[in-house]
Write a protein that holds these residues in place. Structure first.
Motif, short mmCIF file in Angstrom:
data_model
loop_
_atom_site.label_atom_id
_atom_site.label_comp_id
_atom_site.label_asym_id
_atom_site.label_seq_id
_atom_site.Cartn_x
_atom_site.Cartn_y
_atom_site.Cartn_z
N UNK A 113 0.97 -1.17 0.15
CA UNK A 113 -0.01 -0.07 -0.08
C UNK A 113 0.86 1.32 0.04
N UNK A 114 1.51 1.72 -1.17
CA UNK A 114 2.39 2.65 -1.24
C UNK A 114 1.36 3.94 -0.85
N UNK A 115 2.08 4.83 -0.21
CA UNK A 115 1.32 6.13 0.19
C UNK A 115 2.09 7.27 -0.08
N UNK A 116 2.89 7.41 -1.08
CA UNK A 116 3.56 8.33 -1.64
C UNK A 116 2.61 9.07 -2.68
N UNK A 117 2.80 10.51 -2.85
CA UNK A 117 1.92 11.26 -3.91
C UNK A 117 2.72 11.81 -4.94
N UNK A 118 2.18 11.98 -6.04
CA UNK A 118 2.87 12.74 -7.09
C UNK A 118 1.78 13.70 -7.57
N UNK A 171 7.18 16.58 -12.18
CA UNK A 171 6.31 16.49 -11.40
C UNK A 171 6.81 16.98 -9.86
N UNK A 208 7.08 4.01 -9.51
CA UNK A 208 5.69 4.63 -9.34
C UNK A 208 5.14 4.68 -10.89
N UNK A 209 5.78 5.42 -11.57
CA UNK A 209 5.28 5.73 -12.97
C UNK A 209 5.15 4.56 -13.76
N UNK A 257 2.09 1.89 -11.50
CA UNK A 257 0.88 2.23 -11.15
C UNK A 257 0.32 3.14 -12.31
N UNK A 258 1.20 3.98 -13.33
CA UNK A 258 0.71 4.55 -14.37
C UNK A 258 0.64 3.78 -15.69
N UNK A 268 3.66 4.25 -17.22
CA UNK A 268 4.22 5.22 -18.28
C UNK A 268 5.91 4.85 -18.12
#
Lengths: 256, 151
Positions: free
Chosen positions: B20-25, B41, B55-56, B59-60, B62
């Motif tokens: 459960x990663x909790x970092x924001x971008x 970013x 992360x990119x 999750x996205x 990219x």
């Protein structure tokens, strides 16, 4: 964010997930389920996921539902929660991006409560995962599996809550650590600080007691027939008999 | 990939898994002009270059060729009344470099309102012109008479 910090190690969660997968019951394909499956939006793909739907650009209001409550999340499976976490994470990133750009352009960010809703949902989800993790660990090991907290003497001679962590070398063998973490509590300055601090605490306590006592006198003066049990319960430190005997307690009338 | 506590890695230990990663971008408009395949970013200050890349990618979806990060110092201000110094938070910026053939252009998020406000400005300008012309027309035959003087 502070809520996120004191979390168990992640391998523990991984165990939880594995456990849940093996225990899952198989439902036949032709069964009609009363529950709605977790619906996710269509993946737009790539970096445009950092922005809101194009129809919401420049509008004054975006209507949204409520956040996920703990009870709603409790009935979800672990894998559903895991998926939902990423949906919420992406949503939060999107909202933060839109908010930042609105700020840059000095324009209105529509419905800012959406960020709070997402954050509440994330907190609730994490609480549910923590709950399950704790239950699993208590069953398997008899401990909560949470990070351990101990009370140690801090650098200012006051007790502080220390969250324990792992070290590669034990403390008693680690000369470098010992050099860094020496707290000279016998220091004259520390002693002076502790003395003054305790004095301040005592003074505040005494002042509060006096304030309560005078307040009780006032109450007795205005309401002589009040419920003494309730008064005793509310102000346990105050000697009510003494307060009654006080000269200030007597009203401006001839006593019966 | 998150601010949680993980078990220390020792040789032979399991690979670190982040559930459960909790970092924001945040994707932000670049302050300086950037090549078309660079995206800026701002992100959680604990994030490393590898974190941003993963992360990119995970999750996205990219793909990035390279990621560069910097920490921008928050501005300090003096409080106007009491005179103490106030500091804004530091911000970590990440520059994600996409493959050479990909292009990202920061979209215009407020297209409608700009047009509307432009239309409104034009309208008010037209109206002002009209009123001025009326005033000039009325006072053609009587020079040096103040504007309020009228029957």
């Amino acid at each position: 964010m502070a809520a996120f910090r004191n979390i168990k190690s992640i391998t523990q969660i991984s165990k939880l997930f594995n456990n849940a997968v093996s225990n899952r019951t198989v439902i036949p394909a032709n069964t009609v389920l009363a529950i709605r499956n977790l619906s996710t939006t269509k993946c737009l793909g790539g970096l445009m996921e950092f922005f809101d739907d194009e129809k919401n650009w420049g509008v004054n209001e975006v209507k949204t539902g409520k956040s996920w409550s703990i009870d709603e999340l409790r009935i979800k499976s672990n894998s559903d929660l895991h998926k939902l976490w990423f949906v919420l994470l992406k949503e939060r990133n999107m909202l933060l991006t839109m908010e930042e750009e609105s700020k840059e352009e000095t324009r209105l960010f529509p419905s800012p409560e959406r960020i709070d809703k997402v954050e509440v949902s994330m907190d609730n989800l994490e609480a549910v995962v923590k709950e399950r993790n704790k239950a699993y660990f208590e069953l398997e090991t008899g401990e909560t599996g949470e990070r351990k907290v101990e009370e140690i003497m801090g650098p200012f001679g006051l007790p502080v809550q220390h969250e324990q962590e792992e070290y590669l070398i034990p403390k008693h063998m680690n000369a470098e650590w010992q050099k860094k973490h020496v707290h000279d509590v016998d220091n004259a300055d520390v002693k002076k600080f502790v003395r003054l601090y305790k004095e301040k605490e005592m003074r505040e306590k005494r002042q509060q007691q006096t304030r309560d006592f005078n307040h009780v006198i006032g109450l007795l003066k205005r309401f002589p027939d009040m419920d003494m049990e309730a008064l005793k319960a509310k102000y346990p430190d105050v000697d009510i008999d003494k307060a009654k005997r006080s000269r200030k307690c007597r009203g401006h009338f001839v006593p019966k | 990939m998150s601010t949680r506590i993980y078990p220390l890695y020792q040789r032979g230990g399991p690979q670190l898994r982040v559930f459960l990663p909790n970092f924001w971008m945040k994707l932000v408009r670049p302050q300086q002009e950037q090549p078309p395949n660079v995206v800026q970013f701002s992100c959680s200050i604990e994030m490393t270059k590898f974190d941003v890349k993963n992360y990119l990618e995970k999750i996205y979806g990219v793909k990035t060729v390279d990621v560069r990060t910097r920490i921008a110092l928050g501005k300090t201000k003096r409080d106007l009344v009491n005179g103490y110094v106030v500091k804004e938070d530091d911000i970590k910026y990440a520059y994600a470099i996409l493959p050479k053939d990909e292009v990202f252009k920061f979209p215009n998020l407020f297209p409608k309102e700009v047009e509307e406000s432009q239309k409104q400005e034009e309208k008010s300008l037209e109206e002002a012109k009209k009123i001025y012309n009326q005033y000039v027309d009325r006072n053609k035959d009587r020079p040096n008479v103040p504007g309020w003087f009228s029957i």
